[in-house]
Write a protein that holds these residues in place. Structure first.
Motif, short mmCIF file in Angstrom:
data_model
loop_
_atom_site.label_atom_id
_atom_site.label_comp_id
_atom_site.label_asym_id
_atom_site.label_seq_id
_atom_site.Cartn_x
_atom_site.Cartn_y
_atom_site.Cartn_z
N MET A 138 72.21 4.91 22.42
CA MET A 138 72.57 5.55 23.65
C MET A 138 71.29 5.46 24.86
N LYS A 139 71.73 5.67 25.96
CA LYS A 139 70.69 5.54 26.96
C LYS A 139 70.05 6.80 27.02
N MET A 140 68.60 6.74 27.28
CA MET A 140 67.63 7.89 27.29
C MET A 140 68.07 9.01 28.12
N ASN A 141 68.86 8.82 29.31
CA ASN A 141 69.25 9.94 30.20
C ASN A 141 70.50 10.42 29.66
N GLN A 142 71.09 10.33 28.62
CA GLN A 142 72.43 10.92 28.09
C GLN A 142 71.84 11.91 27.39
N PHE A 143 70.86 12.61 26.94
CA PHE A 143 70.62 13.50 26.21
C PHE A 143 69.17 14.07 26.84
N ASN A 180 75.99 26.67 25.48
CA ASN A 180 76.89 25.43 25.93
C ASN A 180 78.11 26.30 26.65
N HIS A 181 78.18 25.89 28.04
CA HIS A 181 79.25 26.29 28.86
C HIS A 181 80.00 25.00 29.20
N GLY A 182 80.03 24.00 28.80
CA GLY A 182 80.51 22.72 28.80
C GLY A 182 79.70 21.64 29.32
N GLN A 183 78.48 21.83 29.45
CA GLN A 183 77.58 20.88 29.83
C GLN A 183 76.93 19.94 28.81
N ILE A 184 77.17 20.40 27.86
CA ILE A 184 76.61 19.42 26.65
C ILE A 184 77.61 18.40 26.00
N ILE A 185 77.25 17.10 26.16
CA ILE A 185 77.97 16.05 26.02
C ILE A 185 77.64 15.60 24.59
N ASP A 186 78.59 14.69 23.93
CA ASP A 186 78.10 13.78 22.76
C ASP A 186 77.65 12.52 23.19
N GLN A 187 77.46 11.53 22.12
CA GLN A 187 76.87 10.42 22.41
C GLN A 187 77.98 9.50 23.17
N ARG A 230 81.21 12.37 26.11
CA ARG A 230 82.47 13.49 26.25
C ARG A 230 81.79 14.93 26.24
N PRO A 231 82.71 15.95 26.56
CA PRO A 231 82.19 17.26 26.17
C PRO A 231 82.24 17.40 24.70
N ASN A 232 81.27 18.32 24.28
CA ASN A 232 81.04 18.44 23.05
C ASN A 232 81.06 20.18 22.88
N PRO A 233 82.25 20.70 22.52
CA PRO A 233 82.50 22.04 22.60
C PRO A 233 82.23 22.59 21.24
N ALA A 234 81.93 21.73 19.91
CA ALA A 234 81.58 22.22 18.87
C ALA A 234 80.12 22.65 18.73
N CYS A 235 79.53 22.11 19.61
CA CYS A 235 78.00 22.71 19.83
C CYS A 235 77.96 23.76 20.72
N THR A 258 75.81 16.80 36.45
CA THR A 258 75.88 15.60 35.71
C THR A 258 77.22 15.05 36.29
N SER A 259 77.43 13.72 35.48
CA SER A 259 78.64 13.19 36.15
C SER A 259 79.82 13.73 35.17
N THR A 260 79.52 14.66 33.99
CA THR A 260 80.45 15.19 33.40
C THR A 260 80.73 16.57 33.71
N CYS A 261 80.27 17.18 34.78
CA CYS A 261 80.23 18.50 35.23
C CYS A 261 81.27 18.55 36.45
N PRO A 262 81.92 19.68 36.53
CA PRO A 262 82.61 19.78 37.86
C PRO A 262 82.18 19.76 39.14
N SER A 263 82.52 19.34 40.27
CA SER A 263 81.61 19.13 41.32
C SER A 263 80.70 20.22 41.83
N GLU A 264 81.16 21.33 41.36
CA GLU A 264 80.08 22.68 42.06
C GLU A 264 79.02 22.58 40.56
#
Length: 221
Positions: free
Chosen positions: A22-27, A39-46, A49-54, A138-144
């Motif tokens: 993965m790229k360095m800026n993905q974690f 985790n409020h939805g901001q944590i993603i997997d490799q 994609r959202p990672n709600p299990a964490c 981040t790109s995976t977060c809502p606009s706000e």
């Protein structure tokens, strides 16, 4: 007199590597003020994609600890600079520094420790709340964005096994440690794990050794 048995396990990290790129800026990279981030939805997997299990994430330098309802996971990173990386970036603008950072690739080895026959509905709660709240854009977060995310120095699984709590704490020397707290009526034999993703597992006296692709993790009581 009611007594509790406390088992402390310290994590000692040695050389390691892995297999998911993965790229360095993905974690997130850890810093000297490490804490468990809720985790409020901001944590993603490799796969970004959202990672709600964490439920909580402890990011350290090239190492993540994920706390899940059914166990916990170690993400172990080894960094490989790409050919176009410029070593001296002191005079870069912030955007150029980001581009230079993206020229690094991380190899990740994940080791999962899953609880066996545990209380899957146990209460998991952070404590020792840190004053600083985090905002994520981040790109995976809502606009706000995702704002006012809490940080904690301790996370506890209450009654993960009958009359047994599991407590994770930030540790300045070792990064973190975890304790099993056995209350009156608890049975140490109930504590059982399934370990996946390790190349080799060795128990030597008071040390658990988990093999990674080219190294090992040692956990000592």
């Amino acid at each position: 007199m009611k007594k509790n048995l406390l088992i402390q396990i310290f994590l000692i990290i040695f050389h390691f590597t892995g297999f998911t790129e993965m790229k360095m800026n993905q974690f997130p990279r850890g810093d000297t003020h490490a804490s468990f981030i809720k985790n409020h939805g901001q944590i993603i997997d490799q796969h970004s994609r959202p990672n709600p299990a964490c439920l909580y994430l402890l990011p350290l330098q090239y190492f993540n600890l994920q706390l899940r309802s059914t166990g916990f996971s170690y993400d172990i990173f080894q960094i490989h600079p790409n050919k176009n990386k410029i070593q001296d970036s002191s005079n870069f603008s912030s955007s150029d520094k980001m581009k230079n950072q993206e020229s690094e690739t991380a190899i990740c080895n994940r080791i999962d420790i899953d609880f066996l026959e545990s209380n899957v509905s146990c209460k998991i709660q952070g404590s020792d709340h840190q004053k600083t709240l985090l905002n994520f854009y981040t790109s995976t977060c809502p606009s706000e964005g995702i704002r006012n995310v809490e940080q904690y120095s301790c996370v506890t699984y209450y009654d993960v096994y009958p009359n047994i709590d599991l407590q994770f704490l930030v540790d300045k020397k070792n990064g973190f440690k975890y304790n099993f707290i056995i209350h009156h009526g608890g049975n140490i034999a109930d504590i059982r794990f399934k370990i996946s993703g390790s190349t080799n597992i060795v128990i030597s006296k008071d040390t658990l050794i988990l093999g990674a692709i080219s190294g090992e993790i040692k956990e000592s009581i």
